[in-house]
Write a protein that holds these residues in place. Structure first.
Motif, PDB file in Angstrom:
ATOM      1  N   ASP A 331      28.102 -28.875  34.462  1.00 28.07           N
ATOM      2  CA  ASP A 331      29.514 -28.369  34.200  1.00 28.07           C
ATOM      3  C   ASP A 331      30.157 -27.085  33.669  1.00 28.07           C
ATOM      4  O   ASP A 331      31.281 -27.107  33.477  1.00 28.07           O
ATOM      5  N   LYS A 332      28.868 -26.208  33.787  1.00 29.74           N
ATOM      6  CA  LYS A 332      29.568 -24.880  33.624  1.00 29.74           C
ATOM      7  C   LYS A 332      29.976 -24.353  31.972  1.00 29.74           C
ATOM      8  O   LYS A 332      30.699 -23.701  31.896  1.00 29.74           O
ATOM      9  N   PHE A 333      29.395 -25.209  31.139  1.00 32.71           N
ATOM     10  CA  PHE A 333      29.820 -25.186  29.740  1.00 32.71           C
ATOM     11  C   PHE A 333      28.756 -24.345  28.930  1.00 32.71           C
ATOM     12  O   PHE A 333      29.012 -23.825  27.855  1.00 32.71           O
ATOM     13  N   ARG A 450      32.788 -21.491  30.609  1.00 34.48           N
ATOM     14  CA  ARG A 450      33.501 -22.078  31.644  1.00 34.48           C
ATOM     15  C   ARG A 450      34.485 -21.164  32.157  1.00 34.48           C
ATOM     16  O   ARG A 450      34.487 -20.948  33.567  1.00 34.48           O
ATOM     17  N   ARG A 454      34.429 -19.501  36.044  1.00 38.09           N
ATOM     18  CA  ARG A 454      35.487 -19.826  37.214  1.00 38.09           C
ATOM     19  C   ARG A 454      35.843 -18.364  37.568  1.00 38.09           C
ATOM     20  O   ARG A 454      36.181 -18.444  38.863  1.00 38.09           O
TER      21      ARG A 454
END
Length: 607
Positions: A331-333, A450, A454
């Protein structure tokens, strides 16, 4: 040499198609994923008595109803997590449930709490195991921290060797611990049943004790609930099970719950009946074992396997932390490196990070288990509450067959877990306040990571606006002297058929500068040489100014500037310490300059 050492330490690399062989059966999974929960009986009951000791030994009978409350909470959690295992067979536990049912921020709170909790799992388990060792061998007590750090390093290394290998090694101590505690409990009950233990050693059950109020009782209950940490680990590690994964995970969870209930109840009852008071340098289990069997072989066997399981209980964190990090990385955290498998098909980056952070925590708290346990417990009950609340909303929205019963179980679990969290904050505010700082800080870090990913995605995405075409190329070759490495770089530059080739020399002395011009004109008359005088003996500053000037001129004509850096490579790695690494520093500096291409031409020295 380093490669051979790595193979010796962690084993030969495994092929990707061997991943199925790294899955766990129920027997190994129970040992490796339940060791944290099972080992907590070595310190969970003791936490109850530490709180009750404030009112005197007569208050120890309250441990029995408190223990019944903890077992009731355990039952609720086991039933609740059983439903999570079936509803989310892909794993992820509280993080995935909270994120999908409650939203991103509750999911991050659950995920962040569990990440920190697994670090605490390692620190608490190893610290408690070290305490058990030093209880039996008091002379080692002053070396608690170094011993704990050594154990963390060994467990980290074992986990880097692969999941099945570490599980095979740690299965035997886990089952030996269960057997040893059962022997201890049966032996203690036999002493009581045969009248070998005087009945007057403990306070009279049911008699009110002055100074015991609701505040003290709920504080003792919250402390005893620390024995339930580790219950959620199985829900995070479902992908590690052999097929059918969810079914095998549920059976492992139920087996863990039964064993935990029996061991917790037995230790708590014996401690009450014996009238044992907690002591700083001697564990409760040590006192019970000595009272039951004396300081003989059985005593040292129990202490040995207790210390071993407490240390190896850290392995639950090593199994669950990397899997949770994988879900957060997807989830790109957290950094993507946590989703990459290592040579032995385990998530090596997560394993190494967990080991290092645990060592930092042990040093910070000086290996004092009682300082870590409250923070440890509240960190796991927050995800408990969020996951059960999420499941409650799931049943309300979807209303599958039998949803009312499922709703009731998860609602009770959510309410009970939230109650425990509130009790911790009310009764132990000075010990759990760090949660209010590190958890928001961790969520901010998650969001920043995140946001970066992005931004990277937006920057790399192909759009309708095409990049301007490159009409030509200007090659700049920094040269320190007339050498083979410079010659190789110039030959490479000529092969690129550039429009302009410029050699740049930075000098610190005017006479040396003129001498170099003369030599260059004789050696490379067809290559333009630019000399830059540096009165402050800096190479990068005058060179970067020159590159900036060339970049502005080239940009106006849609030309691209390429800097070719000559770099010699010594035959032995340690030889690099004997050189100033100006080429490496220049490459690093220019790499962050926009619209400049940087390349290095290596020349390997023969000796």
């Amino acid at each position: 040499m380093l490669s051979d050492a790595k193979k010796w330490l962690i084993g030969k690399p495994l092929k990707s198609n061997e991943l199925g062989e790294q899955k766990l059966n129920k027997r190994k999974a129970l040992a490796i994923l339940s060791s944290d929960a099972l080992s907590s009986v070595a310190y969970g009951p003791e936490q109850v008595f530490i709180v009750l000791a404030a009112a005197g030994a007569a208050a120890y009978w309250y441990s029995i109803p408190i223990g019944m409350g903890v077992l009731l909470l355990l039952t609720v959690l086991i039933l609740s997590y059983r439903q999570i295992l079936y509803a989310y067979p892909q794993g992820g536990g509280a993080y995935v449930v909270a994120k999908e049912q409650l939203g991103v921020y509750p999911g991050l709170i659950a995920g962040g709490s569990l990440l920190v909790d697994y670090i605490l799992t390692v620190a608490v388990s190893v610290s408690a195991g070290t305490d058990a060792i030093t209880s039996a061998i008091p002379i080692l007590h002053e070396y608690n921290v170094p011993i704990a750090i050594l154990f963390v390093m060994v467990i980290t290394l074992l986990n880097l060797r692969g999941l099945t290998e570490s599980a095979s090694i740690m299965a035997y101590p886990a089952y030996l611990f269960v057997l040893a505690l059962l022997i201890l409990i049966i032996g203690g009950l036999w002493r009581i049943a045969t009248g070998q233990e005087p009945p007057g050693a403990h306070g009279t059950f049911g008699v009110p004790v002055a100074g015991v109020g609701l505040f003290l009782l709920v504080k003792a209950f919250a402390s005893g609930s620390s024995a339930l940490t580790g219950v959620e680990a199985i829900s995070n590690a479902i992908p590690n099970f052999k097929a059918p994964a969810a079914q095998n995970a549920v059976r492992t969870l139920l087996a863990m719950g039964i064993l935990l209930a029996v061991l917790f109840a037995g230790i708590l009852f014996l401690a009450y009946y014996y009238g044992i008071s907690p002591r700083p340098e001697v564990t409760l289990v040590s006192d019970i074992a000595e009272r039951t069997f004396g300081r003989g072989f059985v005593y040292y066997l129990i202490q040995g396997v207790t210390a071993l399981i407490l240390i190896l209980a850290a392995n639950t964190g090593y199994s669950a932390f990397p899997m949770l990090a994988v879900n957060l990385a997807k989830d790109k955290f957290v950094p993507r490196m946590f989703s990459a498998r290592g040579d032995r098909l385990g998530y090596s980056n997560g394993i190494i990070a967990l080991g290092l952070l645990s060592i930092v925590l042990i040093i910070a708290f000086q290996g004092r288990t009682e300082r870590l346990i409250p923070l440890y417990a509240v960190g796991v009950f927050i995800p408990f509450a969020l996951s059960q609340t999420g499941m409650t909303l799931k049943w309300l929205r979807e209303k599958p067959k039998g949803w009312a019963l499922k709703l009731g179980i998860n609602a009770i679990g959510a309410l009970a877990s939230l109650t425990v969290v509130l009790i911790f904050f009310v009764t132990k505010p000075t010990q759990v306040w760090p949660v209010l700082i590190f958890l928001p800080a961790l969520i901010v870090v998650f969001l920043l990571i995140r946001g970066h990913y992005r931004a990277v995605g937006d920057g790399l995405r192909i759009s309708e606006e095409h990049e301007p075409s490159i009409e030509g190329n200007v090659l700049i070759v920094p040269v320190a002297g007339i050498t083979k490495v410079v010659e190789g770089s110039l030959n490479y530059a000529r092969s690129l058929a550039a429009d302009h080739l410029i050699a740049v020399h930075v000098s610190f002395d005017r006479e040396e500068e003129e001498a170099f011009r003369v030599k260059w004109a004789e050696w490379q008359p067809d290559v333009r040489l630019v000399t830059l005088h540096s009165p402050y003996r800096s190479i990068i500053q005058p060179l970067s100014k020159f590159i900036d000037v060339m970049q502005r001129k080239a940009g106006a004509a849609n030309y691209r500037v390429t800097v070719i850096i000559p770099q010699f490579v010594p035959k032995k790695g340690w030889h690099n310490m004997l050189h100033n690494q100006s080429g490496f520093l220049l490459h690093t500096y220019l790499l962050y300059r926009r619209d400049i291409i940087v390349t290095t031409v290596p020349y390997h020295l023969p000796k």
